[in-house]
Design a protein around this motif. Sequence first.
Motif, PDB file in Angstrom:
ATOM      1  N   UNK A 143       0.808  -1.187   0.000  1.00 10.86           N
ATOM      2  CA  UNK A 143       0.000   0.000   0.000  1.00 10.86           C
ATOM      3  C   UNK A 143       0.860   1.263   0.000  1.00 10.86           C
ATOM      4  N   UNK A 144       1.971   1.213   0.690  1.00 14.27           N
ATOM      5  CA  UNK A 144       2.826   2.399   0.731  1.00 14.27           C
ATOM      6  C   UNK A 144       3.277   2.799  -0.667  1.00 14.27           C
ATOM      7  N   UNK A 145       3.624   1.808  -1.490  1.00 14.19           N
ATOM      8  CA  UNK A 145       4.069   2.128  -2.845  1.00 14.19           C
ATOM      9  C   UNK A 145       2.930   2.772  -3.644  1.00 14.19           C
ATOM     10  N   UNK A 146       1.703   2.299  -3.479  1.00  9.76           N
ATOM     11  CA  UNK A 146       0.562   2.920  -4.155  1.00  9.76           C
ATOM     12  C   UNK A 146       0.396   4.361  -3.698  1.00  9.76           C
ATOM     13  N   UNK A 147       0.509   4.581  -2.401  1.00 10.77           N
ATOM     14  CA  UNK A 147       0.332   5.926  -1.875  1.00 10.77           C
ATOM     15  C   UNK A 147       1.422   6.860  -2.393  1.00 10.77           C
ATOM     16  N   UNK A 148       2.638   6.364  -2.505  1.00 12.07           N
ATOM     17  CA  UNK A 148       3.730   7.181  -3.013  1.00 12.07           C
ATOM     18  C   UNK A 148       3.576   7.481  -4.504  1.00 12.07           C
ATOM     19  N   UNK A 149       2.938   6.586  -5.235  1.00  9.02           N
ATOM     20  CA  UNK A 149       2.698   6.787  -6.665  1.00  9.02           C
ATOM     21  C   UNK A 149       1.515   7.710  -6.925  1.00  9.02           C
TER      22      UNK A 149
ATOM     23  N   UNK B 219     -16.094  -6.100  13.607  1.00  9.91           N
ATOM     24  CA  UNK B 219     -14.851  -6.838  13.836  1.00  9.91           C
ATOM     25  C   UNK B 219     -13.866  -6.608  12.694  1.00  9.91           C
ATOM     26  N   UNK B 220     -14.359  -6.557  11.472  1.00  7.10           N
ATOM     27  CA  UNK B 220     -13.494  -6.312  10.310  1.00  7.10           C
ATOM     28  C   UNK B 220     -12.842  -4.943  10.423  1.00  7.10           C
ATOM     29  N   UNK B 221     -13.598  -3.944  10.849  1.00 15.23           N
ATOM     30  CA  UNK B 221     -13.040  -2.598  10.989  1.00 15.23           C
ATOM     31  C   UNK B 221     -11.899  -2.585  11.999  1.00 15.23           C
ATOM     32  N   UNK B 222     -12.078  -3.282  13.120  1.00 12.86           N
ATOM     33  CA  UNK B 222     -11.032  -3.349  14.141  1.00 12.86           C
ATOM     34  C   UNK B 222      -9.817  -4.089  13.595  1.00 12.86           C
ATOM     35  N   UNK B 223     -10.032  -5.209  12.919  1.00 12.40           N
ATOM     36  CA  UNK B 223      -8.918  -5.980  12.361  1.00 12.40           C
ATOM     37  C   UNK B 223      -8.156  -5.173  11.317  1.00 12.40           C
ATOM     38  N   UNK B 224      -8.883  -4.464  10.449  1.00 12.02           N
ATOM     39  CA  UNK B 224      -8.267  -3.660   9.400  1.00 12.02           C
ATOM     40  C   UNK B 224      -7.400  -2.562  10.010  1.00 12.02           C
ATOM     41  N   UNK B 225      -7.933  -1.873  11.013  1.00 11.51           N
ATOM     42  CA  UNK B 225      -7.173  -0.802  11.662  1.00 11.51           C
ATOM     43  C   UNK B 225      -5.938  -1.367  12.343  1.00 11.51           C
ATOM     44  N   UNK B 226      -6.081  -2.515  12.981  1.00 10.14           N
ATOM     45  CA  UNK B 226      -4.960  -3.133  13.676  1.00 10.14           C
ATOM     46  C   UNK B 226      -3.847  -3.539  12.682  1.00 10.14           C
ATOM     47  N   UNK B 227      -4.240  -4.115  11.577  1.00 11.06           N
ATOM     48  CA  UNK B 227      -3.267  -4.548  10.565  1.00 11.06           C
ATOM     49  C   UNK B 227      -2.606  -3.338   9.895  1.00 11.06           C
ATOM     50  N   UNK B 228      -3.423  -2.350   9.546  1.00 13.04           N
ATOM     51  CA  UNK B 228      -2.906  -1.191   8.796  1.00 13.04           C
ATOM     52  C   UNK B 228      -1.986  -0.334   9.653  1.00 13.04           C
ATOM     53  N   UNK B 229      -2.310  -0.153  10.917  1.00  9.56           N
ATOM     54  CA  UNK B 229      -1.547   0.756  11.768  1.00  9.56           C
ATOM     55  C   UNK B 229      -0.480   0.075  12.617  1.00  9.56           C
TER      56      UNK B 229
END
Length: 55
Positions: A1-7, A44-54
């Motif tokens: 994701x970082x590469x996408x954000x940088x592009x 639960x998905x929102x919590x998991x997504x935030x935990x993984x992303x951050x």
Amino acid sequence: MKSWMLEGNDVVLAIGGPDGHSEAVRKAAAWHWSLSKLTLPHPLVRVMKKNIYFT
């Protein structure tokens, strides 16, 4: 994701329903990511997504 954000590309995290996303949505996506093959409650998905992303 970082590469996408940088592009400068847009990043969209779409949480599907119990049957997933339509074929049109899946075809429009450049990349797919799945937390699990299980059907998970949306809060639960929102919590998991935030935990993984951050982490």
